[in-house]
Design an enzyme around this catalytic site. Structure first.
Site, PDB file in Angstrom:
ATOM      1  N   ASN A   1      -6.038   2.458 -12.546  1.00 46.40           N
ATOM      2  CA  ASN A   1      -5.064   1.492 -12.026  1.00 46.40           C
ATOM      3  C   ASN A   1      -3.660   2.034 -12.256  1.00 46.40           C
ATOM      4  O   ASN A   1      -3.443   2.836 -13.165  1.00 46.40           O
ATOM      5  CB  ASN A   1      -5.228   0.164 -12.772  1.00 46.40           C
ATOM      6  CG  ASN A   1      -4.266  -0.900 -12.289  1.00 46.40           C
ATOM      7  OD1 ASN A   1      -4.057  -1.077 -11.084  1.00 46.40           O
ATOM      8  ND2 ASN A   1      -3.631  -1.614 -13.219  1.00 46.40           N
TER       9      ASN A   1
ATOM     10  N   HIS B   1       0.338   0.748 -13.006  1.00 44.81           N
ATOM     11  CA  HIS B   1       1.091  -0.423 -13.457  1.00 44.81           C
ATOM     12  C   HIS B   1       2.579  -0.073 -13.533  1.00 44.81           C
ATOM     13  O   HIS B   1       2.934   0.985 -14.072  1.00 44.81           O
ATOM     14  CB  HIS B   1       0.575  -0.869 -14.828  1.00 44.81           C
ATOM     15  CG  HIS B   1       1.297  -2.072 -15.331  1.00 44.81           C
ATOM     16  ND1 HIS B   1       1.048  -3.338 -14.842  1.00 44.81           N
ATOM     17  CD2 HIS B   1       2.303  -2.203 -16.229  1.00 44.81           C
ATOM     18  CE1 HIS B   1       1.858  -4.196 -15.442  1.00 44.81           C
ATOM     19  NE2 HIS B   1       2.636  -3.538 -16.276  1.00 44.81           N
TER      20      HIS B   1
ATOM     21  N   ARG C   1     -15.684 -15.081  -9.284  1.00 43.98           N
ATOM     22  CA  ARG C   1     -15.200 -13.696  -9.350  1.00 43.98           C
ATOM     23  C   ARG C   1     -16.339 -12.689  -9.355  1.00 43.98           C
ATOM     24  O   ARG C   1     -16.247 -11.606  -8.780  1.00 43.98           O
ATOM     25  CB  ARG C   1     -14.365 -13.496 -10.624  1.00 43.98           C
ATOM     26  CG  ARG C   1     -13.006 -14.145 -10.561  1.00 43.98           C
ATOM     27  CD  ARG C   1     -12.228 -13.865 -11.843  1.00 43.98           C
ATOM     28  NE  ARG C   1     -11.029 -14.669 -11.904  1.00 43.98           N
ATOM     29  CZ  ARG C   1      -9.863 -14.321 -11.353  1.00 43.98           C
ATOM     30  NH1 ARG C   1      -9.741 -13.180 -10.715  1.00 43.98           N
ATOM     31  NH2 ARG C   1      -8.824 -15.111 -11.430  1.00 43.98           N
TER      32      ARG C   1
ATOM     33  N   ARG D   1      -6.219  -8.634  -8.089  1.00 44.11           N
ATOM     34  CA  ARG D   1      -7.319  -9.437  -8.620  1.00 44.11           C
ATOM     35  C   ARG D   1      -7.733  -8.865  -9.962  1.00 44.11           C
ATOM     36  O   ARG D   1      -7.781  -7.634 -10.129  1.00 44.11           O
ATOM     37  CB  ARG D   1      -8.552  -9.379  -7.696  1.00 44.11           C
ATOM     38  CG  ARG D   1      -8.302  -9.793  -6.282  1.00 44.11           C
ATOM     39  CD  ARG D   1      -7.992 -11.248  -6.102  1.00 44.11           C
ATOM     40  NE  ARG D   1      -9.034 -12.135  -6.615  1.00 44.11           N
ATOM     41  CZ  ARG D   1      -8.837 -13.435  -6.862  1.00 44.11           C
ATOM     42  NH1 ARG D   1      -7.657 -13.975  -6.644  1.00 44.11           N
ATOM     43  NH2 ARG D   1      -9.835 -14.181  -7.307  1.00 44.11           N
TER      44      ARG D   1
ATOM     45  N   GLY E   1       0.787  -1.230   0.000  1.00 50.84           N
ATOM     46  CA  GLY E   1       0.000   0.000   0.000  1.00 50.84           C
ATOM     47  C   GLY E   1       0.818   1.278   0.000  1.00 50.84           C
ATOM     48  O   GLY E   1       0.355   2.310   0.484  1.00 50.84           O
TER      49      GLY E   1
HETATM   50  C1  GRF Z   1       3.093  -1.236  -7.564  1.00 47.81           C
HETATM   51  O1  GRF Z   1       4.305  -1.430  -8.243  1.00 47.81           O
HETATM   52  C2  GRF Z   1       1.961  -1.145  -8.541  1.00 47.81           C
HETATM   53  O2  GRF Z   1       2.312  -0.532  -9.744  1.00 47.81           O
HETATM   54  C3  GRF Z   1       1.615  -2.588  -8.781  1.00 47.81           C
HETATM   55  O3  GRF Z   1       1.787  -3.202  -7.530  1.00 47.81           O
HETATM   56  C4  GRF Z   1       2.696  -2.454  -6.743  1.00 47.81           C
HETATM   57  C5  GRF Z   1       1.972  -2.088  -5.484  1.00 47.81           C
HETATM   58  O4  GRF Z   1       2.788  -1.442  -4.567  1.00 47.81           O
HETATM   59  N1  GRF Z   1       0.324  -2.709  -9.389  1.00 47.81           N
HETATM   60  P1  GRF Z   1       2.143  -0.796  -3.260  1.00 47.81           P
HETATM   61  O5  GRF Z   1       1.265  -1.870  -2.622  1.00 47.81           O
HETATM   62  O6  GRF Z   1       1.388   0.417  -3.663  1.00 47.81           O
HETATM   63  O7  GRF Z   1       3.335  -0.473  -2.382  1.00 47.81           O
END
Ligand code: GRF
Length: 218
Positions: free
Chosen positions: A110, A112, A68, A94, A15
């Site tokens: 989201n 990534h 799901r 998920r 997080g």
């Molecule tokens: C991040 O690298 C995000 O891009 C990916 O998962 C990781 C989560 O990190 N989807 P955090 O839980 O926010 O520290």
């Protein structure tokens, strides 16, 4: 005084992106408060971060649902009960179904850890290292029915060095994630984003002067 719009943040792990959003919200850098944090994983440290800031945090264990769709329907129900205007996936591990997508059309984003469309799915930094690219980065995008395929809102670039490990590269990328996620949320909540086909039109034009980078910079 009108109440600030609420956002829902979904996490599965550490997080740290959630923390960046909390910090931006508390600093007034994004015009919203976090209404609820949800996790499919009771052990997610993101839940602790939320509670440390007085934010409601709920666990919905995906394993206790038949499929799901049923899990997503429960998530939708909770998010709606908090009246969230924007749903932010932040390390939420998920894949969501149309049940979730249709409940919040064009209101789910989201983050990534790669420059999409390169290296979608899991382990973005590992994929970038293995491929041998000289630059990677991160992407905030709207969610659609594919895996990491939705319209791109903001990207940030970082160099990849020959002595990088997955950890050093992931840390360099994560630092940028913490900058661009709150920025994308702000643009959304200020009504500055619209989607035109695959493209996101941003009514805020920050251009990069003389942008050209080489790596190695010989
Ligand atoms: C991040 O690298 C995000 O891009 C990916 O998962 C990781 C989560 O990190 N989807 P955090 O839980 O926010 O520290």
């Amino acid at each position: 005084m009108t109440a600030l719009p609420g956002i829902a943040v979904l996490v599965s792990g550490s997080g740290s992106n959630l923390q960046a959003i909390i910090d931006a919200s508390e600093a007034g850098a994004i015009p919203a408060k976090i209404g609820v944090v949800l996790s499919n994983n009771a052990e997610a440290y993101g839940l602790v971060r939320a509670r440390n800031h007085g934010i409601p945090a709920e666990v919905v264990d995906h394993r206790s649902f038949e499929n799901r769709e049923a899990f997503d329907a429960r998530m939708v129900e909770i998010i709606r009960s908090y009246g969230a205007e924007l749903v932010c996936l932040a390390g939420f591990m998920r894949v969501v179904t149309p049940v979730f997508l249709r409940a919040f059309p064009q209101r789910i984003i989201n983050i990534h850890p790669a420059l999409l469309p390169s290296f979608p799915g899991t382990h973005g930094p590992r994929q970038a290292l293995r491929y041998g690219v000289r630059f990677s980065g991160c992407t905030v995008h709207f969610l659609d029915e594919g895996v990491d395929t939705g319209p791109v809102i903001v990207q940030a670039v970082v160099p990849v060095y020959e002595d990088d490990t997955e950890e050093t590269l992931a840390a360099r990328i994560l630092k940028e994630e913490h900058r661009i996620y709150p920025m994308a949320i702000r643009l959304f909540l200020e009504g500055k984003l619209s989607i035109s086909g695959r493209r996101v039109i941003t009514r805020e034009t920050g251009r990069i002067p003389d942008f050209s980078r080489r790596n190695p910079d010989a």
